[in-house]
Write a protein that holds these residues in place. Structure first.
Motif, mmCIF file in Angstrom:
data_model
loop_
_atom_site.group_PDB
_atom_site.id
_atom_site.type_symbol
_atom_site.label_atom_id
_atom_site.label_comp_id
_atom_site.label_asym_id
_atom_site.label_seq_id
_atom_site.Cartn_x
_atom_site.Cartn_y
_atom_site.Cartn_z
ATOM 1 N N ASP A 244 -31.224 38.461 27.733
ATOM 2 C CA ASP A 244 -31.054 37.283 26.876
ATOM 3 C C ASP A 244 -32.017 36.178 27.280
ATOM 4 O O ASP A 244 -32.565 35.478 26.420
ATOM 5 C CB ASP A 244 -29.617 36.762 26.959
ATOM 6 N N PHE A 245 -32.190 36.040 28.577
ATOM 7 C CA PHE A 245 -33.113 35.010 29.071
ATOM 8 C C PHE A 245 -34.510 35.232 28.527
ATOM 9 O O PHE A 245 -35.145 34.309 27.995
ATOM 10 C CB PHE A 245 -33.132 35.014 30.599
ATOM 11 N N PHE A 246 -35.018 36.462 28.629
ATOM 12 C CA PHE A 246 -36.367 36.744 28.164
ATOM 13 C C PHE A 246 -36.477 36.649 26.634
ATOM 14 O O PHE A 246 -37.507 36.229 26.118
ATOM 15 C CB PHE A 246 -36.860 38.096 28.669
ATOM 16 N N LYS A 247 -35.428 36.982 25.921
ATOM 17 C CA LYS A 247 -35.433 36.804 24.466
ATOM 18 C C LYS A 247 -35.546 35.321 24.126
ATOM 19 O O LYS A 247 -36.275 34.937 23.208
ATOM 20 C CB LYS A 247 -34.173 37.395 23.846
ATOM 21 N N ASN A 248 -34.819 34.500 24.867
ATOM 22 C CA ASN A 248 -34.886 33.055 24.641
ATOM 23 C C ASN A 248 -36.262 32.498 25.009
ATOM 24 O O ASN A 248 -36.765 31.591 24.337
ATOM 25 C CB ASN A 248 -33.803 32.327 25.432
ATOM 26 N N VAL A 249 -36.852 33.033 26.065
ATOM 27 C CA VAL A 249 -38.196 32.590 26.456
ATOM 28 C C VAL A 249 -39.186 32.894 25.344
ATOM 29 O O VAL A 249 -39.987 32.039 24.947
ATOM 30 C CB VAL A 249 -38.644 33.256 27.783
ATOM 31 N N VAL A 250 -39.154 34.100 24.820
ATOM 32 C CA VAL A 250 -40.063 34.487 23.737
ATOM 33 C C VAL A 250 -39.822 33.614 22.515
ATOM 34 O O VAL A 250 -40.769 33.138 21.874
ATOM 35 C CB VAL A 250 -39.892 35.988 23.399
ATOM 36 N N SER A 251 -38.565 33.360 22.201
ATOM 37 C CA SER A 251 -38.235 32.517 21.051
ATOM 38 C C SER A 251 -38.792 31.111 21.224
ATOM 39 O O SER A 251 -39.366 30.540 20.291
ATOM 40 C CB SER A 251 -36.716 32.460 20.881
ATOM 41 N N GLU A 252 -38.636 30.538 22.399
ATOM 42 C CA GLU A 252 -39.136 29.180 22.643
ATOM 43 C C GLU A 252 -40.663 29.140 22.673
ATOM 44 O O GLU A 252 -41.270 28.175 22.221
ATOM 45 C CB GLU A 252 -38.571 28.631 23.947
ATOM 46 N N MET A 253 -41.296 30.172 23.207
ATOM 47 C CA MET A 253 -42.764 30.201 23.265
ATOM 48 C C MET A 253 -43.370 30.254 21.864
ATOM 49 O O MET A 253 -44.467 29.759 21.641
ATOM 50 C CB MET A 253 -43.255 31.387 24.098
ATOM 51 N N ARG A 254 -42.656 30.852 20.907
ATOM 52 C CA ARG A 254 -43.151 30.883 19.527
ATOM 53 C C ARG A 254 -43.111 29.504 18.892
ATOM 54 O O ARG A 254 -43.840 29.231 17.947
ATOM 55 C CB ARG A 254 -42.333 31.859 18.705
ATOM 56 N N LYS A 255 -42.265 28.628 19.392
ATOM 57 C CA LYS A 255 -42.134 27.270 18.852
ATOM 58 C C LYS A 255 -43.186 26.311 19.414
ATOM 59 O O LYS A 255 -43.352 25.224 18.879
ATOM 60 C CB LYS A 255 -40.752 26.709 19.164
#
Length: 61
Positions: free
Chosen positions: A6-17
């Protein structure tokens, strides 16, 4: 282990922003940073040399 995924999914999501700078902006910022660093290095080298010479002159008396 689910928390790490979940942490890495959130990291990827935030990096796209993230709004990344364009090449022209990045070049301009890099030039500003490098010129500032060079100026400050020369400034402090000059101040250091001046203070060192002042101490040498003072100690030679």
């Amino acid at each position: 282990m689910g928390n790490i995924g979940d942490f890495f999914k959130n990291v990827v999501s935030e990096m796209r922003k993230v709004s990344w700078p364009k090449r022209k902006e990045l070049t301009r910022y890099t030039i500003v940073v490098l010129s500032t660093v060079i100026f400050m290095a020369l400034f402090f080298a000059l101040i250091d040399t001046g203070i060192s010479e002042l101490f040498r002159w003072f100690l030679a008396l």
